[in-house]
Design a protein around this motif. Sequence first.
Motif, PDB file in Angstrom:
ATOM      1  N   ILE A  88      -0.700   6.105   7.054  1.00 49.29           N
ATOM      2  CA  ILE A  88      -2.103   5.987   6.629  1.00 49.29           C
ATOM      3  C   ILE A  88      -2.900   5.102   7.583  1.00 49.29           C
ATOM      4  N   PRO A  89      -2.444   3.860   7.899  1.00 47.87           N
ATOM      5  CA  PRO A  89      -3.226   3.047   8.838  1.00 47.87           C
ATOM      6  C   PRO A  89      -3.372   3.709  10.209  1.00 47.87           C
ATOM      7  N   LEU A  90      -2.316   4.402  10.679  1.00 48.61           N
ATOM      8  CA  LEU A  90      -2.419   5.102  11.963  1.00 48.61           C
ATOM      9  C   LEU A  90      -3.485   6.195  11.893  1.00 48.61           C
ATOM     10  N   SER A  91      -3.552   6.882  10.769  1.00 49.36           N
ATOM     11  CA  SER A  91      -4.552   7.946  10.634  1.00 49.36           C
ATOM     12  C   SER A  91      -5.965   7.389  10.595  1.00 49.36           C
ATOM     13  N   LEU A 147      -8.463   9.681   0.214  1.00 50.65           N
ATOM     14  CA  LEU A 147      -9.087   8.395   0.517  1.00 50.65           C
ATOM     15  C   LEU A 147      -8.924   7.976   1.973  1.00 50.65           C
ATOM     16  N   ASN A 148      -8.176   8.748   2.755  1.00 54.02           N
ATOM     17  CA  ASN A 148      -7.928   8.377   4.145  1.00 54.02           C
ATOM     18  C   ASN A 148      -7.662   9.645   4.946  1.00 54.02           C
ATOM     19  N   PRO A 149      -7.730   9.565   6.276  1.00 57.27           N
ATOM     20  CA  PRO A 149      -7.526  10.770   7.088  1.00 57.27           C
ATOM     21  C   PRO A 149      -6.177  11.447   6.859  1.00 57.27           C
ATOM     22  N   TYR A 150      -5.120  10.672   6.681  1.00 51.18           N
ATOM     23  CA  TYR A 150      -3.804  11.291   6.441  1.00 51.18           C
ATOM     24  C   TYR A 150      -3.835  12.166   5.197  1.00 51.18           C
ATOM     25  N   ALA A 151      -4.363  11.638   4.111  1.00 55.50           N
ATOM     26  CA  ALA A 151      -4.428  12.406   2.867  1.00 55.50           C
ATOM     27  C   ALA A 151      -5.260  13.671   3.058  1.00 55.50           C
ATOM     28  N   GLU A 215       0.228  -5.272  -8.795  1.00 49.34           N
ATOM     29  CA  GLU A 215       0.266  -4.513 -10.051  1.00 49.34           C
ATOM     30  C   GLU A 215      -0.065  -3.041  -9.845  1.00 49.34           C
ATOM     31  N   GLN A 216      -0.360  -2.652  -8.596  1.00 56.04           N
ATOM     32  CA  GLN A 216      -0.512  -1.225  -8.315  1.00 56.04           C
ATOM     33  C   GLN A 216       0.836  -0.543  -8.552  1.00 56.04           C
ATOM     34  N   ARG A 271      -4.617  -3.177   1.226  1.00 56.69           N
ATOM     35  CA  ARG A 271      -4.845  -2.308   2.372  1.00 56.69           C
ATOM     36  C   ARG A 271      -5.890  -1.255   2.050  1.00 56.69           C
ATOM     37  N   ALA A 272      -6.749  -0.996   3.028  1.00 57.34           N
ATOM     38  CA  ALA A 272      -7.775   0.023   2.853  1.00 57.34           C
ATOM     39  C   ALA A 272      -7.141   1.407   2.772  1.00 57.34           C
ATOM     40  N   GLY A 273      -7.714   2.244   1.927  1.00 57.17           N
ATOM     41  CA  GLY A 273      -7.284   3.634   1.853  1.00 57.17           C
ATOM     42  C   GLY A 273      -6.096   3.891   0.964  1.00 57.17           C
ATOM     43  N   ASP A 274      -5.590   2.852   0.280  1.00 56.56           N
ATOM     44  CA  ASP A 274      -4.445   3.030  -0.610  1.00 56.56           C
ATOM     45  C   ASP A 274      -4.895   3.421  -2.011  1.00 56.56           C
ATOM     46  N   MET A 275      -4.121   4.278  -2.655  1.00 57.36           N
ATOM     47  CA  MET A 275      -4.353   4.607  -4.050  1.00 57.36           C
ATOM     48  C   MET A 275      -3.883   3.443  -4.919  1.00 57.36           C
ATOM     49  N   ARG A 276      -4.552   3.249  -6.060  1.00 56.53           N
ATOM     50  CA  ARG A 276      -4.139   2.175  -6.960  1.00 56.53           C
ATOM     51  C   ARG A 276      -2.864   2.549  -7.710  1.00 56.53           C
TER      52      ARG A 276
END
Length: 309
Positions: A88-91, A147-151, A215-216, A271-276
């Motif tokens: 995800i961060p790479l994307s 939520l992110n380019p990978y997804a 807690e995610q 981290r940005a772009g992570d699902m809860r």
Amino acid sequence: MSTKSQSQAPGRLVLVTGGAGFIGSHLVDALVAAGMRVRAIDNFATGRREYVNRAAEFVEADIRDAASINDAFDGVDTVFHVAALPRIPLSIAKPVETHMTNVVGTLNVLIAARDRKVRRLVYSGSSSVYGEQAKMPLVETMTPNPLNPYALQKYVGEQYARMFHRLFGMQTITLRYFGVYGPRMPDEGSYVLAIAAFLKARREGRALEIHGDGEQTRDFTHVSDVVSANILAMDCELADGRAINIGRGENVSVNRIAAMIGGPTVHRAARAGDMRDTLADRTQAERVLGWRPRVSIEDGIADLLFQGP
């Protein structure tokens, strides 16, 4: 003779893209053990040579280069398209680079499969396509919200797989994986699964880094269960481009995972772009594939702690 008995006859040739990677290598091992003729493709971007099963035919090639992979599809009955750049961060940092593998590479694989008249393609999808949803569990009828380019790239890949069924009659099916973990999972790079990161920190005597409040929750699925889903998808009756969740249907907090692995913890920024949260509805997996997960998160982590990743 039934379609299933024909397709499971000894000697059937199957192709695994990403066959030297985490999930792909486990799948190759299982297919070889089942008596299949197995051909694997990998460019070692994330895979390892030591993971390649010696009983499989291996082709070193890059799915981004159509010419390098086309001949590998000759005589193939089923393609398992597992190859991807799952970071995800790479994307986020390099969306074009990941797009080339996750979207263009997938399109190249589909075209090669179509042109060589492959019977069926099983696409390794991702639960990340759901993004944030108002309700749990996550069910296949929900509108994706990447939520992110990978997804987004994984969603485009499954849409291409669906389109190739509709346009060309190719049998395709997408398996949306939820938090796959187990032996050989990567523990290096800018983004690794929390389980892998925690195990590595414990081995090295470091504090376990928890991003956000911990807690995610995640629906973690053992790689052996993902492999069994792929094998069932080879011959299930419905391969009409649909997507099917492959997750245990149980989720656990990151804090609980850290407690199961053990050791001191330290909290970092989320981290940005992570699902809860993720939680799979596995109704369709049971109905279409006859699939049920076997490995609990407790047993899976205990095995990793005993054997090492």
